[in-house]
Design an enzyme around this catalytic site. Structure first.
Site, mmCIF file in Angstrom:
data_model
loop_
_atom_site.group_PDB
_atom_site.id
_atom_site.type_symbol
_atom_site.label_atom_id
_atom_site.label_comp_id
_atom_site.label_asym_id
_atom_site.label_seq_id
_atom_site.Cartn_x
_atom_site.Cartn_y
_atom_site.Cartn_z
ATOM 1 C CD GLU A 315 -2.927 -0.759 2.460
ATOM 2 O OE1 GLU A 315 -4.140 -1.010 2.331
ATOM 3 O OE2 GLU A 315 -2.432 -0.366 3.544
ATOM 4 C CB CYS A 316 0.837 4.347 -0.085
ATOM 5 S SG CYS A 316 1.172 6.082 -0.507
ATOM 6 N N GLY A 317 3.493 3.360 0.222
ATOM 7 C CA GLY A 317 4.916 3.111 0.379
ATOM 8 C C GLY A 317 5.287 1.704 -0.033
ATOM 9 C CG MET A 320 6.106 4.667 -3.453
ATOM 10 S SD MET A 320 6.014 5.850 -2.092
ATOM 11 C CE MET A 320 7.628 6.619 -2.173
ATOM 12 C CB THR A 416 -3.295 0.010 -4.291
ATOM 13 O OG1 THR A 416 -3.322 0.110 -2.869
ATOM 14 C CG2 THR A 416 -3.687 -1.395 -4.710
#
Length: 434
Positions: A315-317, A320, A416
């Protein structure tokens, strides 16, 4: 468990400091405080936990729904729940502080910046009180906490100006030691910028604890309760847990533990990925630790495991970290896990900030074909995806990765920009697919 909501007249008014001072005041007088946060934030709750000694509950109507909101509230512990609001009291169409207070039937204590006013503080508070009726919100604005208010004539002027319908619950004295530094995603985390104990203790002395306890009340219980307890046959889920992966809701960890056996590891420290049936990479600050993540070796191992079919949710980080590269605002590019066909670049301004709604294009790790997930996005990074990239979701609301899609997927990995709460069903779906 009785509780009340601390609503602000605006963002930046000092709700977090007021929450911490009130929590300290309650604890000092023998009360056992359960902190909570209205809205999807991860950072303010870290400060709550540092003072109260227990995780802060996430109370967001968009993420949880009304029954999930009550479930999260009632799973808290203690005898008084202090709920910090989000933005200004009425701000936000997905889950404003006022909407949360109304859904739980909790009174609102208004945090007002009193640094340059007395009678005007009362006028502001009275306006917030009557506005609830104007827009048809069934909430009780019970009174105020005067933020950045001096004692003596200043405090007396504020108290005397308040109408009988508004209670004066105390003040937070102006003190530079009470200011929490911020950065691109908001305040710094509690372990990075703790408030000095003596400053917090001084602020706690000017809070009327008895009045706050008197006004607090207990919301109605949820209609259904959550499952509890895992068994030896349940899957093993490895959760990244360090300064780069620190954005996770307490309810998420609880949900995983209810249905699986949870183990943790630190990619920054170079921990090997534990033997497991699936991996969860929460959000956080991989951009602040990109060099360490590149050299530690854990992300490379995740890349190999992903290619072997290990389910990985980022999720997000986490998205990445699963990407090919991460470029910092200083222009330094670092190799990441190389699982997802994207290159991520940090920007000076935020790229997305909103509640989101996603529709699954096909079956994926967290949803079946056509199912909808609600979540939240807030990020300063931008992902440039390869031409053959596959997306798992269309965005009904929000920005996602490219404006119309979210959820890059490769092998059995999914990344995501959306943070989701377990009440969305996403983590149940993830666990079911392990």
């Amino acid at each position: 468990m009785n509780g009340f909501v601390l609503g602000g007249v605006s963002s930046g008014v000092g709700k977090t400091v007021a929450t911490l001072a009130i929590t300290a005041a309650l604890e000092d007088t023998g009360h056992d405080v359960q902190p909570a946060k209205a809205g999807p934030d991860f950072i303010d709750p870290s400060h709550h936990e540092a003072v109260a000694g227990r995780p802060s509950r996430t109370l967001d109507l968009w993420l949880c729904g009304e029954d999930g909101l009550r479930r999260n509230y009632h799973r808290g512990e203690g005898d008084v729940c202090v709920v910090e609001g989000v933005m200004g009291l009425y701000d936000g169409d997905g889950s404003s502080t006022a909407m949360v207070a109304e859904a739980l039937d909790l009174p609102v204590v208004l945090v007002v910046d009193a640094s340059a006013g007395m009678e005007s503080v009362a006028a502001t508070a009275r306006g917030f009180q009557t506005y609830a009726d104007d827009i048809g919100r069934e909430i009780e604005v019970a009174g105020i906490v005067a933020q950045r208010a001096h004692g003596g004539r200043h405090e007396t002027g504020i108290r005397e100006a308040l109408p009988d319908s508004l209670t004066y619950f105390g003040r937070i004295p102006p003190n530079s030691a009470l200011e929490i530094p911020d950065r691109h995603l908001g305040l710094e985390m509690a372990d990075e910028a703790p408030i000095p104990e003596d400053a917090l203790a001084e602020a706690a002395e000017t809070i009327d604890v008895e009045q706050l306890v008197h006004v607090a009340r207990d919301p109605a219980p949820p209609s259904t309760a959550c499952e509890t307890g895992s068994s030896p046959g349940d899957p093993i889920v490895a959760v990244a847990d360090d300064a780069a992966f620190c954005f996770r809701y307490p309810a998420t960890i609880e949900r995983v533990r209810e249905r699986a056996n949870l183990v943790t590891f630190s990619p920054i420290a170079g921990d090997p990925v534990p033997e497991c049936d699936g991996v969860y990479l929460p959000g956080g600050y991989p951009e602040l630790h990109a060099e360490a993540l590149e050299s530690a070796g854990t992300l490379s191992e995740l890349g190999r495991l992903a290619s072997d079919g290990l389910p990985i949710l980022g999720e997000c980080g986490g998205l990445m970290a699963l990407s090919q590269t991460l470029t910092t605002t200083e222009g330094d590019t670092h190799e990441m896990a190389g699982v997802l066909p994207a290159d991520v670049t940090m920007r000076e301004r935020y790229q997305a900030l909103d509640h989101v709604e996603l529709v699954a294009i096909d079956e994926t790790l967290t949803a079946g074909n056509g199912e909808r997930l609600r979540g939240h996005e807030f990020h300063y990074s931008e992902a440039t995806v390869d031409g053959d990239a596959r997306f798992a979701f269309e965005t009904v609301r929000g920005t996602g990765i490219d404006g119309t899609h979210d959820g890059l997927t490769e092998y059995r990995a999914l990344g995501t920009y959306a943070h989701v709460h377990p009440e969305s069903g996403a983590f149940d779906a993830f666990l079911d697919r392990l």
